[in-house]
Write a protein that holds these residues in place. Structure first.
Motif, short mmCIF file in Angstrom:
data_model
loop_
_atom_site.label_atom_id
_atom_site.label_comp_id
_atom_site.label_asym_id
_atom_site.label_seq_id
_atom_site.Cartn_x
_atom_site.Cartn_y
_atom_site.Cartn_z
N ARG A 53 27.96 94.85 -40.32
CA ARG A 53 27.25 94.80 -39.05
C ARG A 53 27.55 93.51 -38.29
O ARG A 53 27.75 93.52 -37.07
N PHE A 54 27.57 92.40 -39.03
CA PHE A 54 27.81 91.10 -38.39
C PHE A 54 29.04 90.39 -38.96
O PHE A 54 29.71 89.66 -38.24
N GLY A 55 29.30 90.54 -40.25
CA GLY A 55 30.42 89.87 -40.90
C GLY A 55 31.17 90.84 -41.79
O GLY A 55 31.33 92.02 -41.45
N SER A 59 32.57 85.98 -33.64
CA SER A 59 31.34 85.36 -33.15
C SER A 59 30.85 84.29 -34.12
O SER A 59 31.26 84.25 -35.29
N PRO A 60 29.94 83.42 -33.68
CA PRO A 60 29.36 82.44 -34.60
C PRO A 60 28.69 83.10 -35.81
O PRO A 60 28.82 82.61 -36.93
N LEU A 61 27.98 84.21 -35.56
CA LEU A 61 27.31 84.89 -36.67
C LEU A 61 28.33 85.46 -37.64
O LEU A 61 28.11 85.46 -38.87
N SER A 73 32.74 77.81 -33.24
CA SER A 73 33.01 79.24 -33.08
C SER A 73 32.39 79.78 -31.81
O SER A 73 32.94 80.70 -31.18
N LEU A 74 31.26 79.22 -31.38
CA LEU A 74 30.65 79.63 -30.11
C LEU A 74 31.52 79.20 -28.94
O LEU A 74 31.74 79.97 -27.99
N ASN A 131 35.46 84.60 -27.58
CA ASN A 131 35.87 85.29 -26.35
C ASN A 131 35.27 86.69 -26.31
O ASN A 131 35.94 87.66 -25.93
N GLY A 132 34.02 86.80 -26.72
CA GLY A 132 33.35 88.09 -26.66
C GLY A 132 34.03 89.13 -27.53
O GLY A 132 34.39 88.87 -28.68
N SER A 133 34.28 90.31 -26.98
CA SER A 133 34.85 91.42 -27.74
C SER A 133 36.33 91.61 -27.48
O SER A 133 36.91 92.63 -27.86
#
Length: 327
Positions: A189-191, A245-247, A231-232, A236-238
């Motif tokens: 989901r995130f990583g 993403s940072p997460l 990382s933020l 560059n979004g998607s």
């Protein structure tokens, strides 16, 4: 207890608490990958004890203090969970033996090593044996199949291994992040799929160490905040050229293991509070740089070793800063 015995006793108690704090992460890895994690751990611990006993005998020192301080068990445990599950038995043995010999005993034993032994063993294995070090399982095996695969007694099933989420992101050239997450089974989901939960498990163990004051907060906070910020800033979004993403970076690879269990190693890491903070910041920045533009998908081990070289300079900076502040 005599004054001479007090430091050894404190070290032993600290090592026990570190081992206890790894249990959530170990359980998470076992849930994700199965028996290969425990086989890695058994091989690493056995090798570590043999190496410690052999070197101690060569030095004609008593075995009991060396084997009971727990430092070799911690190094073996951290290296075992960093290695790919179901990697060949000789790879685990080689990694922990070289890590302890060249990262610890070559410099005179515990308290004198400038490099983190577990990360040195991991880095040497990555450089010397890159192919088996990148074979991460897509699923687990039963115990018999795991033994057969680790000890080269059988063939691995089809579609057994896959690229990790970090590796897939690094080589991606055309898919957007949404497409990559939807199409690649390595992404969760995130990583990394499942790896995000393992990172949260190691985070829970790390918070336990902080609560019990076994480790300081400076190095973990420095690493996680710097990794999040860089990382933020580079996110560059998607888009297809996005670096994650940072997460994603916080919950992929060995981020939480590195933040709470690796860079907090008291001998090779920084000592003063400001130096520990700078050490963590450096590890976070280097981890992102290696993950994004380097030749290896996860840069924690190499980032830690590079920052180990900087510890004397960081301590001088911290001492100079303290001198300026103190009237």
């Amino acid at each position: 207890m005599s004054p001479r015995e007090a430091p050894d006793d404190r070290l032993q108690q600290a090592m026990k608490q570190v081992l206890l704090a790894t249990l959530p992460g170990l359980l998470g890895l076992f849930w994700l990958y199965g028996w290969g994690v425990l086989i890695n751990l058994a091989l690493a611990v056995t090798t570590a004890l043999v190496v410690e006993a052999g070197v101690t005998r060569l030095r004609r020192q008593p075995l009991q203090p060396t084997l009971s301080d727990g430092s070799a068990l911690v190094s073996a445990t951290l290296l075992a969970v960093a290695l790919p599950p179901y990697c060949p038995w000789w790879l685990t043995v080689t990694a922990i033996a070289t890590g302890l010999l060249f990262g610890k005993h070559l410099y005179g034993g515990i308290g004198k090593n400038p490099f983190n032994p577990a990360m040195l063993g991991f880095a040497l294995a990555m450089v010397l044996f890159p192919q088996p070090m990148t074979h991460w399982p897509a699923h687990g095996m039963n115990l018999l199949a795991a033994f057969e695969h680790v000890f080269n007694m059988g063939q691995a099933p089809d579609a057994w291994a896959q690229a990790t989420a970090l590796d897939s992101l690094r080589i991606n050239k055309s898919l957007t992040m949404d497409e990559l997450f939807a199409a690649n089974p390595a992404f969760g989901r995130f990583g990394g799929r499942g790896v995000e939960w393992v990172n949260l498990a190691f985070l829970a163990g790390g918070l336990l160490l902080l609560q019990r004051r076994v480790i300081g907060w400076q190095a973990p906070v420095g690493m996680l905040v710097s990794l999040f910020v860089v990382s933020l800033l580079c996110w560059n979004g998607s888009g297809s050229d996005s670096q994650g993403s940072p997460l994603f970076h916080l919950l992929s690879g060995a981020t939480m293991l590195g933040a709470f269990f690796i860079i907090t190693e008291p001998v090779s890491g920084a000592k003063s509070p400001l130096a520990r903070l700078l050490f963590g910041i450096g590890v976070g920045l280097l981890t992102y740089l290696i993950r994004t533009w380097g030749g290896y998908p996860d840069g924690v081990a190499f980032a830690v070793l590079l920052m180990n070289l900087c510890v004397p300079a960081l301590e001088r900076i911290a001492a100079g800063r303290q001198t300026q502040v103190t009237p």
